[in-house]
Design a protein around this motif. Structure first.
Motif, mmCIF file in Angstrom:
data_model
loop_
_atom_site.group_PDB
_atom_site.id
_atom_site.type_symbol
_atom_site.label_atom_id
_atom_site.label_comp_id
_atom_site.label_asym_id
_atom_site.label_seq_id
_atom_site.Cartn_x
_atom_site.Cartn_y
_atom_site.Cartn_z
ATOM 1 N N MET A 1 -3.565 -5.641 0.864
ATOM 2 C CA MET A 1 -2.900 -4.360 1.082
ATOM 3 C C MET A 1 -1.768 -4.521 2.090
ATOM 4 O O MET A 1 -1.940 -5.149 3.135
ATOM 5 C CB MET A 1 -3.907 -3.317 1.600
ATOM 6 C CG MET A 1 -3.324 -1.951 1.830
ATOM 7 S SD MET A 1 -4.598 -0.771 2.347
ATOM 8 C CE MET A 1 -3.554 0.657 2.685
ATOM 9 N N LEU A 2 -0.598 -3.982 1.761
ATOM 10 C CA LEU A 2 0.578 -4.102 2.616
ATOM 11 C C LEU A 2 0.402 -3.290 3.895
ATOM 12 O O LEU A 2 0.075 -2.107 3.848
ATOM 13 C CB LEU A 2 1.807 -3.604 1.851
ATOM 14 C CG LEU A 2 3.167 -3.929 2.458
ATOM 15 C CD1 LEU A 2 3.503 -5.412 2.251
ATOM 16 C CD2 LEU A 2 4.249 -3.063 1.821
ATOM 17 N N HIS A 3 0.594 -3.955 5.038
ATOM 18 C CA HIS A 3 0.545 -3.254 6.321
ATOM 19 C C HIS A 3 1.980 -2.970 6.745
ATOM 20 O O HIS A 3 2.712 -3.878 7.135
ATOM 21 C CB HIS A 3 -0.176 -4.091 7.369
ATOM 22 C CG HIS A 3 -0.260 -3.424 8.708
ATOM 23 N ND1 HIS A 3 -0.837 -2.189 8.891
ATOM 24 C CD2 HIS A 3 0.177 -3.817 9.939
ATOM 25 C CE1 HIS A 3 -0.766 -1.843 10.164
ATOM 26 N NE2 HIS A 3 -0.149 -2.816 10.817
ATOM 27 N N ALA A 4 2.386 -1.720 6.645
ATOM 28 C CA ALA A 4 3.771 -1.332 6.913
ATOM 29 C C ALA A 4 3.813 -0.281 8.011
ATOM 30 O O ALA A 4 3.045 0.685 7.985
ATOM 31 C CB ALA A 4 4.416 -0.793 5.643
ATOM 32 N N ILE A 5 4.716 -0.471 8.942
ATOM 33 C CA ILE A 5 4.886 0.473 10.045
ATOM 34 C C ILE A 5 6.243 1.157 9.902
ATOM 35 O O ILE A 5 7.272 0.483 9.752
ATOM 36 C CB ILE A 5 4.806 -0.244 11.411
ATOM 37 C CG1 ILE A 5 3.443 -0.930 11.570
ATOM 38 C CG2 ILE A 5 5.055 0.734 12.556
ATOM 39 C CD1 ILE A 5 3.328 -1.773 12.833
ATOM 40 N N GLY A 6 6.238 2.470 9.949
ATOM 41 C CA GLY A 6 7.477 3.229 9.942
ATOM 42 C C GLY A 6 7.907 3.529 11.363
ATOM 43 O O GLY A 6 7.103 3.999 12.170
ATOM 44 N N ILE A 7 9.147 3.233 11.692
ATOM 45 C CA ILE A 7 9.679 3.496 13.029
ATOM 46 C C ILE A 7 10.908 4.382 12.894
ATOM 47 O O ILE A 7 11.812 4.095 12.096
ATOM 48 C CB ILE A 7 10.015 2.187 13.769
ATOM 49 C CG1 ILE A 7 8.746 1.318 13.887
ATOM 50 C CG2 ILE A 7 10.594 2.484 15.149
ATOM 51 C CD1 ILE A 7 8.962 -0.021 14.572
ATOM 52 N N ILE A 8 10.924 5.463 13.661
ATOM 53 C CA ILE A 8 11.984 6.464 13.574
ATOM 54 C C ILE A 8 12.811 6.421 14.858
ATOM 55 O O ILE A 8 12.368 6.899 15.902
ATOM 56 C CB ILE A 8 11.388 7.871 13.390
ATOM 57 C CG1 ILE A 8 10.432 7.906 12.185
ATOM 58 C CG2 ILE A 8 12.498 8.909 13.240
ATOM 59 C CD1 ILE A 8 9.607 9.188 12.102
ATOM 60 N N PRO A 9 14.013 5.835 14.830
ATOM 61 C CA PRO A 9 14.865 5.857 16.024
ATOM 62 C C PRO A 9 15.364 7.285 16.273
ATOM 63 O O PRO A 9 15.814 7.957 15.338
ATOM 64 C CB PRO A 9 16.028 4.928 15.665
ATOM 65 C CG PRO A 9 15.665 4.298 14.371
ATOM 66 C CD PRO A 9 14.639 5.140 13.716
ATOM 67 N N ALA A 10 15.294 7.739 17.514
ATOM 68 C CA ALA A 10 15.695 9.118 17.824
ATOM 69 C C ALA A 10 16.375 9.154 19.192
ATOM 70 O O ALA A 10 15.714 9.069 20.221
ATOM 71 C CB ALA A 10 14.473 10.039 17.813
ATOM 72 N N ARG A 11 17.702 9.284 19.181
ATOM 73 C CA ARG A 11 18.478 9.402 20.413
ATOM 74 C C ARG A 11 18.702 10.873 20.746
ATOM 75 O O ARG A 11 18.863 11.698 19.864
ATOM 76 C CB ARG A 11 19.845 8.727 20.259
ATOM 77 C CG ARG A 11 19.796 7.224 20.119
ATOM 78 C CD ARG A 11 21.176 6.662 19.799
ATOM 79 N NE ARG A 11 22.160 6.958 20.846
ATOM 80 C CZ ARG A 11 23.203 7.777 20.688
ATOM 81 N NH1 ARG A 11 23.384 8.409 19.533
ATOM 82 N NH2 ARG A 11 24.050 7.960 21.670
ATOM 83 N N TYR A 12 18.743 11.166 22.035
ATOM 84 C CA TYR A 12 19.019 12.543 22.446
ATOM 85 C C TYR A 12 20.512 12.844 22.356
ATOM 86 O O TYR A 12 20.918 13.908 21.902
ATOM 87 C CB TYR A 12 18.532 12.791 23.881
ATOM 88 C CG TYR A 12 18.597 14.249 24.278
ATOM 89 C CD1 TYR A 12 17.535 15.106 24.011
ATOM 90 C CD2 TYR A 12 19.724 14.778 24.903
ATOM 91 C CE1 TYR A 12 17.584 16.439 24.352
ATOM 92 C CE2 TYR A 12 19.795 16.112 25.248
ATOM 93 C CZ TYR A 12 18.725 16.940 24.973
ATOM 94 O OH TYR A 12 18.782 18.266 25.301
ATOM 95 N N ALA A 13 21.326 11.888 22.781
ATOM 96 C CA ALA A 13 22.765 12.112 22.812
ATOM 97 C C ALA A 13 23.338 12.137 21.397
ATOM 98 O O ALA A 13 22.996 11.309 20.558
ATOM 99 C CB ALA A 13 23.449 11.023 23.629
#
Length: 252
Positions: A1-13
């Protein structure tokens, strides 16, 4: 089973919309909507990578997972790798999910994950979508992409490619199937580590498209096609469009 991590970059500026991730969209912040949509996919884990304490605290408050990353990263790709290093957990692939796409479809994320399951040699994957009208075709804000026979990207450009010498530009869509790029990426962790060490390339600087740096250095970008539309938010006008969309889709 594929182990995948989703990462969401979020800048304030944000020049056009300061504090964009915290923008209220129908009672939920934009970043919360992105997280909740990503959690509906086959990802094993979803993490927000931010440079701002306000975003960090907000994500933790609604039950999401978040990490504080350096404020000096030049791109979301670098922020994703920073977060992955902090997580210190192995993964088969990492998905870079745009923090300003509150209505991203879980199916779009899954289609990228499928490329890693089906093609063990996949290095980087992204999405393409057929161009439907001349406004899309000639907009420099919507990068276009040309593919090889195996669906690997050959080139990305803000100009329509190919140029059809034998036809007037108003008839190009009648004679060729153009594709635009959707900015959702997935990478093997070792490949992500390598591409974040590359200096900006001449093609990247010319087009202001980061993915050209990877192509110019010999990395393969495999694509999956989607026909699903999303709403990216960069301006107050985009927020108004998103609210109209929510009004027409009250179940979201």
């Amino acid at each position: 089973m594929l182990h995948a991590i989703g990462i969401i970059p979020a800048r304030y500026a944000s020049t056009r919309l300061p504090g964009k991730p915290l923008t209220d969209l129908g009672g939920k912040s934009m970043i919360q909507r992105v997280v909740e949509q990503a959690q509906k996919s086959a990802l094993s884990r979803v993490v927000v990578a931010t440079d701002d304490e306000r975003i960090l605290e907000h994500v933790l408050a609604f039950g999401g997972e978040a990490l504080l990353t350096s404020p000096d990263h030049p791109s979301g790709t670098d922020r994703v790798y920073d977060a992955y290093r902090q997580l210190a957990t192995p993964a088969d692939c990492l998905v870079n999910i745009q923090g300003d796409e509150p209505f991203i479809h879980p199916e779009q994320i899954n289609s990228l994950l499928q490329l890693f399951s089906d093609e063990p040699l996949t290095q980087i994957a992204t999405l393409v979508k057929p161009v439907v009208d001349e406004e899309e075709l000639f907009s420099p804000h919507l990068p276009k992409v040309v593919l090889d026979a195996q669906r690997n990207a050959l080139y990305f450009s803000r100009h329509p490619l190919p140029y059809q010498r034998q036809h007037p530009s108003e008839h190009w869509l009648e004679h060729h199937r153009y594709l635009r790029h959707i900015g959702l990426y997935a990478y093997r962790p070792d490949v992500l580590a390598e591409i974040t060490q590359l200096p900006p390339s001449s093609l990247e600087l010319a087009e202001s498209l980061e993915q050209l740096r990877w192509l110019e250095n010999g990395y393969r970008i495999l694509t999956a096609e989607t026909n699903l539309a999303t709403i990216g938010i960069d301006t107050p006008e985009d927020v108004a469009r998103a609210l109209e969309f929510l009004a027409a889709n009250p179940s979201l």
